[in-house]
Structures are given as structure tokens and as C-alpha cells.
Design a protein around this motif. Structure first.
Motif, PDB file in Angstrom:
ATOM      1  N   VAL A   1       0.833  -1.209   0.000  1.00  0.00           N
ATOM      2  CA  VAL A   1       0.000   0.000   0.000  1.00  0.00           C
ATOM      3  C   VAL A   1       0.865   1.257   0.000  1.00  0.00           C
ATOM      4  O   VAL A   1       0.609   2.183  -0.780  1.00  0.00           O
ATOM      5  N   SER A   2       1.886   1.300   0.832  1.00  0.00           N
ATOM      6  CA  SER A   2       2.728   2.501   0.872  1.00  0.00           C
ATOM      7  C   SER A   2       3.475   2.689  -0.439  1.00  0.00           C
ATOM      8  O   SER A   2       3.640   3.815  -0.904  1.00  0.00           O
ATOM      9  N   PHE A   3       3.910   1.595  -1.058  1.00  0.00           N
ATOM     10  CA  PHE A   3       4.555   1.707  -2.366  1.00  0.00           C
ATOM     11  C   PHE A   3       3.581   2.234  -3.408  1.00  0.00           C
ATOM     12  O   PHE A   3       3.903   3.124  -4.186  1.00  0.00           O
ATOM     13  N   ALA A   4       2.390   1.679  -3.425  1.00  0.00           N
ATOM     14  CA  ALA A   4       1.385   2.099  -4.408  1.00  0.00           C
ATOM     15  C   ALA A   4       1.005   3.559  -4.214  1.00  0.00           C
ATOM     16  O   ALA A   4       0.907   4.312  -5.179  1.00  0.00           O
ATOM     17  N   VAL A   5       0.793   3.958  -2.982  1.00  0.00           N
ATOM     18  CA  VAL A   5       0.420   5.351  -2.702  1.00  0.00           C
ATOM     19  C   VAL A   5       1.563   6.292  -3.075  1.00  0.00           C
ATOM     20  O   VAL A   5       1.353   7.312  -3.725  1.00  0.00           O
ATOM     21  N   GLY A   6       2.775   5.950  -2.686  1.00  0.00           N
ATOM     22  CA  GLY A   6       3.922   6.806  -2.968  1.00  0.00           C
ATOM     23  C   GLY A   6       4.252   6.875  -4.445  1.00  0.00           C
ATOM     24  O   GLY A   6       4.561   7.943  -4.975  1.00  0.00           O
ATOM     25  N   ALA A   7       4.184   5.757  -5.129  1.00  0.00           N
ATOM     26  CA  ALA A   7       4.531   5.720  -6.547  1.00  0.00           C
ATOM     27  C   ALA A   7       3.448   6.374  -7.402  1.00  0.00           C
ATOM     28  O   ALA A   7       3.742   7.008  -8.405  1.00  0.00           O
ATOM     29  N   GLU A   8       2.212   6.225  -6.989  1.00  0.00           N
ATOM     30  CA  GLU A   8       1.099   6.725  -7.788  1.00  0.00           C
ATOM     31  C   GLU A   8       0.922   8.244  -7.651  1.00  0.00           C
ATOM     32  O   GLU A   8       0.572   8.918  -8.600  1.00  0.00           O
ATOM     33  N   HIS A   9       1.170   8.788  -6.470  1.00  0.00           N
ATOM     34  CA  HIS A   9       0.841  10.182  -6.221  1.00  0.00           C
ATOM     35  C   HIS A   9       2.044  11.096  -6.056  1.00  0.00           C
ATOM     36  O   HIS A   9       1.879  12.281  -5.778  1.00  0.00           O
ATOM     37  N   GLY A  10       3.243  10.586  -6.159  1.00  0.00           N
ATOM     38  CA  GLY A  10       4.417  11.442  -6.106  1.00  0.00           C
ATOM     39  C   GLY A  10       4.812  11.848  -4.701  1.00  0.00           C
ATOM     40  O   GLY A  10       4.643  11.091  -3.752  1.00  0.00           O
ATOM     41  N   THR A  11       5.310  13.081  -4.569  1.00  0.00           N
ATOM     42  CA  THR A  11       5.861  13.536  -3.294  1.00  0.00           C
ATOM     43  C   THR A  11       5.053  14.671  -2.683  1.00  0.00           C
ATOM     44  O   THR A  11       5.614  15.590  -2.090  1.00  0.00           O
ATOM     45  N   GLY A  12       3.755  14.647  -2.813  1.00  0.00           N
ATOM     46  CA  GLY A  12       2.915  15.647  -2.159  1.00  0.00           C
ATOM     47  C   GLY A  12       3.032  15.523  -0.655  1.00  0.00           C
ATOM     48  O   GLY A  12       3.294  14.437  -0.122  1.00  0.00           O
TER      49      GLY A  12
END
Length: 92
Positions: free
Chosen positions: A27-38
Motif C-alpha cells: 500500500v505505501s509503495f502504491a500510494v507513494g509511486a502513484e501520487h508522487g511527493t505531495g
């Protein structure tokens, strides 16, 4: 030779924690990879990391059955680590 079923595996606390850790990593990989560095995304990913640290400490380092002062210190460490890393990211 039969493979153990998942329900048999998760009866053990460590097995359940392991499944949660794997899920949290994905989940953290998917969230981080999908949405960038906001900013909000980074704080969420750091929160997931703090939860993973807590699970490892409680279930694999056996702090769940540690004396209360040690457990409180560890729980506070997890919260403070998340707060400090989030604060450093947001304000620096």
C-alpha cells in the motif's frame, strides 16, 4: 506434502503481523509511486512506516509482553519518530 492454509497461518500473531506488514508495504509503495511527493502523501507513507515499526517491535521483538514502562517508551518512540520526520519534511 500439503501447504498450510492461510487461516492456519494467521492463527499465530506473528503470522498475522507478517501479512499486515506485507500489505502495508504494498500500500505505501502504491500510494507513494502513484501520487508522487505531495506533502499529505509523504506524511501518510511515514505513518504507515511508523505502524510497521510498531508491529515489528510488538510482535517480533516481543515488546507486547514487556513491562509497561518499556512498552510506553516504545509506543512514544513510534509516535515521536513519525511526528519528527513528518515535521522535518513539511517545514524544511
Amino acid at each position: 506434502m500439503t501447504s498450510p492454509s492461510i487461516s492456519r497461518f494467521v492463527r499465530n500473531r506473528a503470522g498475522l503481523s507478517w501479512l499486515i506488514l506485507i500489505t502495508a508495504t504494498v500500500v505505501s509503495f502504491a500510494v507513494g509511486a502513484e501520487h508522487g511527493t505531495g506533502a499529505a502523501i509523504v506524511v501518510v507513507v511515514l505513518g504507515i512506516a511508523a505502524i510497521k515499526i510498531r508491529l515489528v517491535g510488538l510482535d517480533f521483538m516481543e515488546l507486547r509482553r514487556a513491562p509497561i514502562p518499556l512498552r510506553v517508551l516504545f509506543e512514544a518512540y513510534c509516535v515521536l519518530l513519525w511526528a519528527m520526520l513528518s515535521g522535518l519534511y513539511l517545514f524544511l
